[in-house]
Design a protein around this motif. Structure first.
Motif, PDB file in Angstrom:
ATOM      1  N   GLY A   1      57.458   2.779  51.772  1.00  0.00           N
ATOM      2  CA  GLY A   1      56.536   2.086  50.885  1.00  0.00           C
ATOM      3  C   GLY A   1      55.702   1.081  51.657  1.00  0.00           C
TER       4      GLY A   1
ATOM      5  N   ILE B   1      53.201   2.769  54.266  1.00  0.00           N
ATOM      6  CA  ILE B   1      51.931   3.285  53.771  1.00  0.00           C
ATOM      7  C   ILE B   1      51.042   2.144  53.302  1.00  0.00           C
ATOM      8  N   GLU B   2      51.639   1.015  52.922  1.00  0.00           N
ATOM      9  CA  GLU B   2      50.807  -0.128  52.545  1.00  0.00           C
ATOM     10  C   GLU B   2      50.176  -0.785  53.779  1.00  0.00           C
TER      11      GLU B   2
ATOM     12  N   LEU C   1      49.211   0.939  56.378  1.00  0.00           N
ATOM     13  CA  LEU C   1      48.075   1.818  56.653  1.00  0.00           C
ATOM     14  C   LEU C   1      46.961   1.584  55.629  1.00  0.00           C
ATOM     15  N   ALA C   2      47.364   1.369  54.351  1.00  0.00           N
ATOM     16  CA  ALA C   2      46.355   1.122  53.314  1.00  0.00           C
ATOM     17  C   ALA C   2      45.597  -0.168  53.610  1.00  0.00           C
TER      18      ALA C   2
ATOM     19  N   LEU D   1      44.664  -1.121  56.415  1.00  0.00           N
ATOM     20  CA  LEU D   1      43.686  -0.860  57.475  1.00  0.00           C
ATOM     21  C   LEU D   1      42.551   0.049  57.014  1.00  0.00           C
TER      22      LEU D   1
ATOM     23  N   LYS E   1      39.570   0.198  51.391  1.00  0.00           N
ATOM     24  CA  LYS E   1      39.587  -0.756  50.280  1.00  0.00           C
ATOM     25  C   LYS E   1      39.916  -2.171  50.755  1.00  0.00           C
ATOM     26  N   PHE E   2      40.871  -2.298  51.647  1.00  0.00           N
ATOM     27  CA  PHE E   2      41.265  -3.637  52.110  1.00  0.00           C
ATOM     28  C   PHE E   2      40.675  -3.939  53.481  1.00  0.00           C
TER      29      PHE E   2
ATOM     30  N   CYS F   1      58.391  -5.701  47.605  1.00  0.00           N
ATOM     31  CA  CYS F   1      59.028  -4.397  47.766  1.00  0.00           C
ATOM     32  C   CYS F   1      58.281  -3.413  46.901  1.00  0.00           C
ATOM     33  N   ALA F   2      57.314  -2.688  47.427  1.00  0.00           N
ATOM     34  CA  ALA F   2      56.755  -2.816  48.764  1.00  0.00           C
ATOM     35  C   ALA F   2      55.724  -3.952  48.800  1.00  0.00           C
TER      36      ALA F   2
ATOM     37  N   ARG G   1      52.350  -5.909  49.187  1.00  0.00           N
ATOM     38  CA  ARG G   1      50.984  -5.463  48.888  1.00  0.00           C
ATOM     39  C   ARG G   1      50.092  -5.637  50.125  1.00  0.00           C
ATOM     40  N   PRO G   2      49.010  -4.825  50.233  1.00  0.00           N
ATOM     41  CA  PRO G   2      48.132  -4.956  51.397  1.00  0.00           C
ATOM     42  C   PRO G   2      47.549  -6.358  51.561  1.00  0.00           C
TER      43      PRO G   2
END
Lengths: 143, 366
Positions: free
Chosen positions: A24, A27-28, A30-31, A33, A36-37, A119-120, A122-123
């Motif tokens: 979790g 992937i956050e 990576l998200a 990077l 959106k973020f 958990c998880a 957030r970006p």
């Protein structure tokens, strides 16, 4: 501030290592990077080589086997370096604290500078943790 | 004899992982390389083992839902759903119809999220950075729907024993519909790149071939099997509301990396269609049916995860703690196939071939 320090803070290269999380947080990261973020607009680059990294981003509660790899990655990363532990299980073990094969926290293996809760996580929190890590990197670099 | 006349057979051993930029998770594959071709692979796992199966025996059986959810963060809803289905069977709990449809919506949303994540990571593994960024931008549509549902982007935590613990109102349903429309439009724009683009085809067509017979012999599951022409899909067992929905498994016969890529791409459209169909057909009514009995006996649940068949074997003994909770995940079943398809290809093809079975190490080791 020295030129090298300034360059290092302008574009921190991160090394991501998963030592037992549920994916979790990974992937956050990576998200964080991706568009959106977009932490890359702050100069953050995800790099696979510990010898070129400034910030080590670790997820997961660590088990004896991944701890060996993590320790080796920590030793290969040149000073100054900061370690960011992402997620509840990287901080305390989280939901996995009852499991038989975990240490319950990355700080049992290597020294940790910044803890990112969630958990998880957030970006936004991860980016915030990275910025906090950069402040610590500046202190460690004598800036 | 002159030394230069004797050709020397030299094999190089390259460790791939545990820390590697292509894989977000640690697995080690030791490659034996001869003249730039892979001749042998030894997988080496255990970096993520936590002992969740044992912890399931120590916890209260109701708390296990959130623990099973964290076996894998990518397909978290399906793990929770499989565990809940097993416990519901052991406690004779009837799940309301609306909850069944909601479970299908959220598990298809998980599948969408997982396949889009994989398509992006795969594009990254062949060095197609801009495609990776585009796909991950569109994946945020799914994650924002997750967030609107339960307040969390990754772990939905909506599945509970006896049904689901969140309902959708009319506003959320229309947001789901418009989100699916938008996602479908965006992915349709990107789809021709996977079908036609030369740089994608050069890296995928004819690489990592797994013939149908070999796939059956090695016990491949999920998109890996469907890419080799085996129409195996656990959703056809008709669990939850799947028996009322109309779908056919996506099958491609070529068996190479490109076939597996197209299976996943077409399953994205299939999932979007299934979600829309569910939202149309969803009946009104309660979403939860509580039951205070303790699980007793043993049962087996098989559901289709994004990566293939997920198998839960839950045994209870009439107390609040379970006797055993055995989990078998699709990536474990796909590792023999992965080791087989790597042999004979170039070192530069390792990354796309490894990615093509979509290894989820966190599931594999638990």
């Amino acid at each position: 501030m020295r030129l090298v320090t300034r360059a290092r803070l302008k574009s921190p290269w991160i090394l991501h290592f998963d030592c037992g999380s549920c994916n979790g947080c990974d992937i956050e990261i990576l998200a964080a990077l991706t568009p959106k973020f977009d932490a890359e607009r702050l100069g953050v680059v995800n790099i696979g080589d510990p010898k070129q990294a400034d910030v080590i981003v670790v997820t997961g509660p660590a088990n004896p086997r991944s701890a060996r790899a993590l320790r080796s990655l920590y030793e290969q990363t040149p000073d100054p370096k900061v370690v960011v532990a992402v997620g509840a299980c990287a901080a305390t073990g989280g939901v996995f604290r009852n499991c038989e094969n975990v240490f319950g926290g990355v700080d049992k293996v290597i020294p940790v500078d910044v803890y990112v809760p969630g958990c998880a996580a957030r970006p936004e929190q991860i980016i915030d943790g990275l910025l906090l890590a950069l402040r610590k990197l500046k202190e460690k670099d004598g800036g | 004899m002159n030394e230069t006349e004797q050709p020397v057979e030299v094999n190089t051993v390259i460790p791939f992982g545990p820390q590697h930029p292509v894989l977000p998770e640690p697995i080690q594959l030791r490659f034996t390389i001869h003249q730039d071709k892979v001749v042998g692979v030894v997988p080496n796992i255990g970096y993520i083992h936590r002992g969740i199966e044992k912890a399931c025996e120590l916890n209260d059986y109701k708390k296990n839902v959130s623990l099973c959810e964290r076996v894998c963060g990518i397909c978290n809803f399906m793990h929770a759903m499989a565990y809940c289905e097993a416990v519901e069977e052991l406690t004779d709990t009837e799940v309301p119809d609306r909850a069944k449809y909601l479970r299908v919506v959220w598990s298809e949303l998980s599948r969408l999220q997982s396949h889009l994540l994989w398509l992006g990571l795969f594009a990254d593994s062949i060095g197609f950075e801009s495609l990776f960024m585009h796909i991950w931008r569109d994946r945020e549509i799914v994650l924002s729907l997750n967030e609107k549902t339960s307040g969390h982007r990754i772990h939905l935590s909506t599945c509970a024993i006896g049904g689901v613990n969140k309902d959708m109102d009319k506003g959320l349903i229309s947001e789901y519909k418009s989100g699916m429309e938008l996602l479908e439009r965006r992915i349709r724009e990107l789809a021709p790149v996977f079908y036609k683009d030369r740089s994608v085809k050069d890296r995928t067509v004819g690489k990592g071939v797994l013939p149908k017979k070999r796939a059956m012999l090695l016990g491949a599951v999920g998109p890996t099997a469907r890419g080799s022409g085996i129409p195996q899909d656990m959703r056809r067992l008709g669990y939850e509301a799947y028996s009322n929905l109309d779908f056919e498994p996506v099958v491609h016969d070529e068996g190479d990396v490109h076939a597996r890529l197209l299976v996943r791409l077409e399953e994205v459209f299939q999932s979007i269609r299934l979600i829309k169909e569910c939202l149309e057909k969803m009946p009104e009514g309660p979403v939860m049916n509580k039951n205070r009995r303790f699980p007793n006996g043993a049962t087996v649940v098989r559901i289709e995860q994004p990566r293939g068949e997920l198998f839960y074997n839950v045994m209870g003994n009439g107390t609040k703690r379970l006797r055993r909770c055995r989990i078998r995940t699709p990536t474990l079943a796909n590792i023999p196939a992965l080791v087989d398809i790597l042999v004979g290809y170039d070192v530069s093809d390792i990354a796309p071939i490894v990615m093509s079975v979509d290894p989820c190490i966190s599931c594999t080791e638990r």
